[in-house]
Scaffold this active site. Structure first.
Site, short mmCIF file in Angstrom:
data_model
loop_
_atom_site.label_atom_id
_atom_site.label_comp_id
_atom_site.label_asym_id
_atom_site.label_seq_id
_atom_site.Cartn_x
_atom_site.Cartn_y
_atom_site.Cartn_z
N MET A 15 78.20 34.04 46.63
CA MET A 15 77.53 34.89 47.62
C MET A 15 76.02 34.84 47.40
O MET A 15 75.28 35.71 47.88
CB MET A 15 78.05 36.32 47.55
CG MET A 15 79.55 36.39 47.90
SD MET A 15 80.10 37.99 48.51
CE MET A 15 79.65 39.06 47.18
N GLY A 16 75.56 33.82 46.66
CA GLY A 16 74.13 33.65 46.46
C GLY A 16 73.56 34.57 45.40
O GLY A 16 74.28 35.12 44.58
N ASN A 17 72.21 34.71 45.42
CA ASN A 17 71.47 35.42 44.37
C ASN A 17 71.91 34.86 43.00
O ASN A 17 72.37 35.57 42.12
CB ASN A 17 71.70 36.94 44.45
CG ASN A 17 70.69 37.67 43.59
OD1 ASN A 17 71.05 38.40 42.67
ND2 ASN A 17 69.42 37.48 43.86
N GLY B 88 75.06 32.24 35.28
CA GLY B 88 76.54 32.20 35.35
C GLY B 88 76.99 31.26 36.46
O GLY B 88 77.91 30.44 36.27
N HIS B 89 76.35 31.38 37.64
CA HIS B 89 76.71 30.47 38.75
C HIS B 89 76.38 29.02 38.38
O HIS B 89 77.14 28.11 38.68
CB HIS B 89 75.91 30.82 40.01
CG HIS B 89 76.22 32.16 40.59
ND1 HIS B 89 75.33 33.21 40.56
CD2 HIS B 89 77.30 32.61 41.25
CE1 HIS B 89 75.86 34.25 41.16
NE2 HIS B 89 77.05 33.94 41.59
N LYS C 117 84.31 36.31 34.90
CA LYS C 117 83.90 37.71 34.93
C LYS C 117 84.72 38.46 35.98
O LYS C 117 85.13 39.58 35.77
CB LYS C 117 82.40 37.85 35.24
CG LYS C 117 81.98 39.32 35.23
CD LYS C 117 80.51 39.48 35.51
CE LYS C 117 80.17 39.26 36.96
NZ LYS C 117 80.65 40.33 37.86
N ASP C 118 84.95 37.79 37.11
CA ASP C 118 85.80 38.37 38.15
C ASP C 118 87.24 37.88 37.91
O ASP C 118 87.80 37.11 38.68
CB ASP C 118 85.30 37.93 39.53
CG ASP C 118 83.89 38.41 39.78
OD1 ASP C 118 83.68 39.62 39.93
OD2 ASP C 118 82.96 37.56 39.78
N GLN D 241 84.92 41.31 52.69
CA GLN D 241 85.34 41.80 51.38
C GLN D 241 84.57 43.06 50.94
O GLN D 241 84.73 43.50 49.81
CB GLN D 241 85.22 40.70 50.34
CG GLN D 241 83.80 40.28 49.98
CD GLN D 241 83.80 39.02 49.12
OE1 GLN D 241 84.07 37.91 49.58
NE2 GLN D 241 83.47 39.16 47.84
N SER E 85 75.38 39.14 36.44
CA SER E 85 75.92 39.50 37.75
C SER E 85 74.75 39.72 38.70
O SER E 85 73.70 40.23 38.29
CB SER E 85 76.70 40.82 37.63
OG SER E 85 76.90 41.39 38.90
#
Ligand code: PAF
Length: 276
Positions: free
Chosen positions: A26-28, A32-33, A145-146, A57, A181
């Site tokens: 979802m960007g930002n 981690g990404h 994490k999710d 969501q 996050s």
């Protein structure tokens, strides 16, 4: 790296690819990404990253409008990380008509984070299936994490016979233990100092379980009370089976401690897998 906004452009660009590894986001983007992109790179010659803040969501009182959107910085990071294609559709491109056909996730979607966020995982599974149909990856990478999201998406891929290998990327942490996050950006300086306590509390949960305390409900309650006293609003602290996400049977050895709690307006989640 190509930045594509329309489904037609995406389909045309990917038609010639034989193996695609996909990282939906979802960007930002944070480290981690970028770690997920690195994992994707190891699995296919073409790496596609999507950036789409999925309205389906978010609950009515959640942070859809204020969710941090930083497309330019995200694309710069993805270029450096070696992504080949970034797919950044608008809401109208993804949902030209009201989405009436939805993926019904398994019952575990109503527990843990799903208990506080009704419909959340239905929205996640639906957009991820749509994205899978557009990108047609052989591999897709999601962050641990999710963990509940990863669990549900694995179940979706398995039960709907999707020809996609789902890979979980390890949680990347700040030096004080806070799980990275996008929502960490909401924390004020005092909250940011307090935030790593969720991870430390989960480490204590793991230590208690591993040192032979069998009453998991008592460990959960004590930890919830501890955080509450320090000003957190706790959604849950839970010890679950890492294989089913249900409360563990007495013979189960592969477990996970999960927590979700709010500091001010910021909801943080974290988890630690462990063995008995
Ligand atoms: O984890 C996320 O960022 C989102 O839930 C996902 C998987 C990109 C679906 O919108």
């Amino acid at each position: 790296m190509e930045i594509l906004r329309s489904i037609t452009e995406l389909r045309n660009r990917l038609a010639r690819e034989t193996g695609i590894a996909f990282v939906p986001t979802m960007g930002n983007l944070h480290d981690g990404h970028l770690q997920l992109v690195k994992i994707a790179r190891e699995h296919a010659s073409c790496v596609v990253v999507s950036i789409f803040v999925n309205p389906l969501q978010f609950g009515v009182n959640e942070d859809l409008a204020s969710y941090p959107r930083t497309p330019e910085q995200d694309c710069a990071k993805l270029e450096t990380a070696g992504a080949d294609v970034v797919f950044m559709p608008t809401v109208e491109e993804m949902y030209p008509a009201p989405q009436q056909i939805m993926v019904e996730p398994p019952p575990i979607a109503d527990q843990l984070c799903g208990a506080m966020r009704p419909g959340h995982f239905r929205g996640v599974a639906t957009v991820v299936l749509k994205l899978f149909n557009l990108v047609r990856p052989t591999v897709a990478v999601f962050g641990k994490k999710d963990f509940q999201q990863l669990f549900i998406l694995r179940a979706m891929a398995q039960q709907l016979n999707l020809p996609i290998t789902i890979i979980g990327g390890e949680t990347v942490r700040e030096s004080d233990g806070l799980a990275m996050s996008s929502r960490n950006a909401y924390l004020n300086p005092a909250e940011r100092l307090e935030a790593p306590r969720l991870h430390r509390a989960l480490l204590q949960v793991v230590q208690a379980a591993q040192s032979g305390q069998h009453d998991f409900a008592a460990i959960e309650t004590q930890t919830e009370q501890y955080l509450t006293q320090l000003g957190w609003i706790v959604d849950y602290i839970a010890i679950r089976s890492a294989n089913t996400l249900l409360p563990p049977e007495s013979h189960e050895r592969e477990l996970i401690a999960l927590g979700a709690a709010r500091l001010g307006k910021t909801r943080l989640i974290d988890n630690i897998e462990f063995a008995l």
